[in-house]
Scaffold this active site. Sequence first.
Site, mmCIF file in Angstrom:
data_model
loop_
_atom_site.group_PDB
_atom_site.id
_atom_site.type_symbol
_atom_site.label_atom_id
_atom_site.label_comp_id
_atom_site.label_asym_id
_atom_site.label_seq_id
_atom_site.Cartn_x
_atom_site.Cartn_y
_atom_site.Cartn_z
ATOM 1 N N SER A 711 -30.788 -20.340 11.216
ATOM 2 C CA SER A 711 -31.482 -21.143 12.233
ATOM 3 C C SER A 711 -31.516 -20.464 13.593
ATOM 4 O O SER A 711 -31.890 -21.081 14.571
ATOM 5 C CB SER A 711 -30.813 -22.516 12.368
ATOM 6 O OG SER A 711 -29.489 -22.373 12.821
ATOM 7 N N LYS A 754 -27.719 -30.844 16.432
ATOM 8 C CA LYS A 754 -28.170 -29.817 17.382
ATOM 9 C C LYS A 754 -28.809 -30.439 18.622
ATOM 10 O O LYS A 754 -28.538 -30.023 19.753
ATOM 11 C CB LYS A 754 -29.156 -28.880 16.686
ATOM 12 C CG LYS A 754 -28.506 -28.010 15.616
ATOM 13 C CD LYS A 754 -29.538 -27.187 14.868
ATOM 14 C CE LYS A 754 -28.879 -26.310 13.801
ATOM 15 N NZ LYS A 754 -29.861 -25.524 13.043
#
Length: 805
Positions: A711, A754
Amino acid sequence: MELENYDSFPQEIPLIIEDDIFLYPFMIAPLFLSNEENIKAVEDAIEQNKLVIVTVSKPGQEGKREKESFYDVGVVGNIMRKVSLPDGKVKVLFQGLTKGEIKNFSEDNPIYAFVDRLIDEEYSQESVNSIIDVLREQVKKLSRINSKFPVDLIKTIEENDDATRIADLISSVLRVKKEDAYKLFSERNVEKRLLEIIETIKKEIESFKIQKEITQKVNSKIEKTHKDYFLKEQIKAIQKELGTDNQKDVEIKGYKRKLKKLKPFMPKDGYKETKKQIEKLSRMHQDSPDSALLQTYVENVLDVPFGKYSDEKISVENVENQLDHDHYSLEKPKERISEYFAVKEMLEERKIESLKSKGTVLCFVGPPGVGKTSLANSISKALKRPLVRIALGGMEDVNELRGHRRTYVGAMPGRIVKGLVDAKTMNPVIVLDEIDKLGANHRGDPTAVMLEVLDPEQNNDFRDLYLNFAIDLSQVIFVATANDARNIPAPLRDRMEFIEMSSYTPNEKYHIAKDYLIPQELEKHGLKRSEIVLSKTTIEIIISKYTREAGVRNLRRVFAKLFRKAVKKLLKNKDLKKVSINTKNLKEYLDNPIFEIDPAEKKNSIGVTNGLAWTAVGGDVLKTEAVKLRGKGILSVTGNMGDVMKESSKISYSVVKLLIDNKKLKIDKKIIPLTQKEKEEKVELEPSEVYKRFDIHLHIPEGATPKDGPSAGITMATTIASILSEREVRSDIAMTGELTLTGKVLPIGGLKEKLIAAYKAKMKLALIPRKNFQRDLDEIPSEVKEAMQIKAVDTIEDVLKEALV
């Protein structure tokens, strides 16, 4: 020595205070002295050739030398011998001569006392003689009962006519308290004294009689117990020899009776197996080594609660109420659980037996402390069924779950069967904790057993190796928990439905702390709500700066620490009615802040990008840094990256090179260094020379922490693009997404954690992949979406357009 050899009375003489017993004038007795004043009194008496008086301290006043701490009578005598002992004590041999009465004592000079002789009053010999005759009879009675009574004393008092001497002799051997001994010692009326001695002897005779009766009763009881024991052992031995020991028969009959009751509920092969083993046990000698093993097996089988079920009907309303009562937020997990039990309730109502046991196995997946196991506890409470927790973390031996074969020493049933025995019902709630941490080795693969346990098509016929027959697990409600579903083997994952439980937002943590953690911890620490003052701001600071976790387990520990200190403060200061914990004095209780997500920088920087990462304890903001150095276009990466991230860095570098080559990323030619020859010839360089003439060093800080995951592609690409083009990256922007080699942005996982991290770091804009924007945005808490802008990106060009200034 005689009294005539010393000064006449009254006179001032040294004083010795004994702690234990009264001495009498006829005695020659050793005295062990450790008190300094007593030793000084002895030394003065020897030096000045003086008599001493020995008296006794009053009860509870031992070791003291004050006016009221000792009795005012004692024995006057002389010191015959003195010996110093190694431990600082002194041993003296004391000879009593007469009774003395302390007339005066000065605490300024505690070594001496002013003493006069204590002389008995005149008495009639005739009246005293008759009392002495009664006294002698009583003494003889006492001597017959008390074996420790001195025999020669009777002869002495029979040969003596001196009433005072007789009274002293008998008083010296009686067991009396200090106060009673003082009364007998100080009494000057001889007749009265003799009568009191007779009364004391009578009491002692009665006391000895009672003691003797009790002793006889105890001894006879012990003898009877011993006799019964030996007789029983003899009967057992005789029965063994004759083969008529009926204890075993009684046990066998009990087993058969239990088995007969369980027959309608047991599987047929289980009934046959158990009956066969009971018959085998009945034929076996009880001293045989196999007898104990067989008996243990039979008892274990009969302990399994065949046919016993919790009668409480499943009610989805009860389940919802219990979940809402025990947990704040967790809306999606609670909704899925209630749906699961709604189906169960419908099947029960419509009596569709064939499908009642075919339900899905729920598996709660999420970081530690988010409430996975406590959800299972709530399910157990709502259904009013026992809860059995089986910790699977680190379990490698397949026999732990399936049981050991009876051929092994120390064989026992598996954890599943033991769970049913402990629950005392065949339909408990069984929590399979940490199913992702099961391990396989040479002793087998426990995950293979879990396939059978959790498969609705198979678990009605689960075979435990110890029991050696199949049992029905279809009515058990299995709930699994895991931290990371990726670690669960694919076949096992296929049998479960995963309910994701992500991090709590700061606002959710505040409400959990206020409504659940603080009241629970106050109760545990014995505190009232009015005794602790905790403001909302203080709780929010504790959440943000003293804990760093997805769940609330550490937050609970912090409140426990606060309340321990508060309890101590309240106990030490009884006038304090309440303890106030605020932002000013918080450091007194918790020291300095431990965790803090760095807020967004105020200034934009070249080669520094905010990336969003998922960790086991929630989301985090990771800065990605890069510098360029004169070189040949080599990329080096540091920061303890895993293989996936290293590959991402190479892809990112290639994508940025491609952008430069295609002139989609503008490069100012002024930043490309020229050689002297190129300067002279005024050579026009291609933009691609920028990555050919510089080496790039890419780094993710906190090198001690391992980092990996798909990511970080767009974050690395943005950092490399910034350093090569010397354009600043916005400091208030954070991003997450993986890159393909052609520059497309791929979706990622852990979006909620996140974005919560970006929200905590006060970012204004978050860039996320388009697919995540379309499918995951509904799960993001509203407070996060309101606080910052979230944009979807499809390609690296979209990212650079937003990020580079």
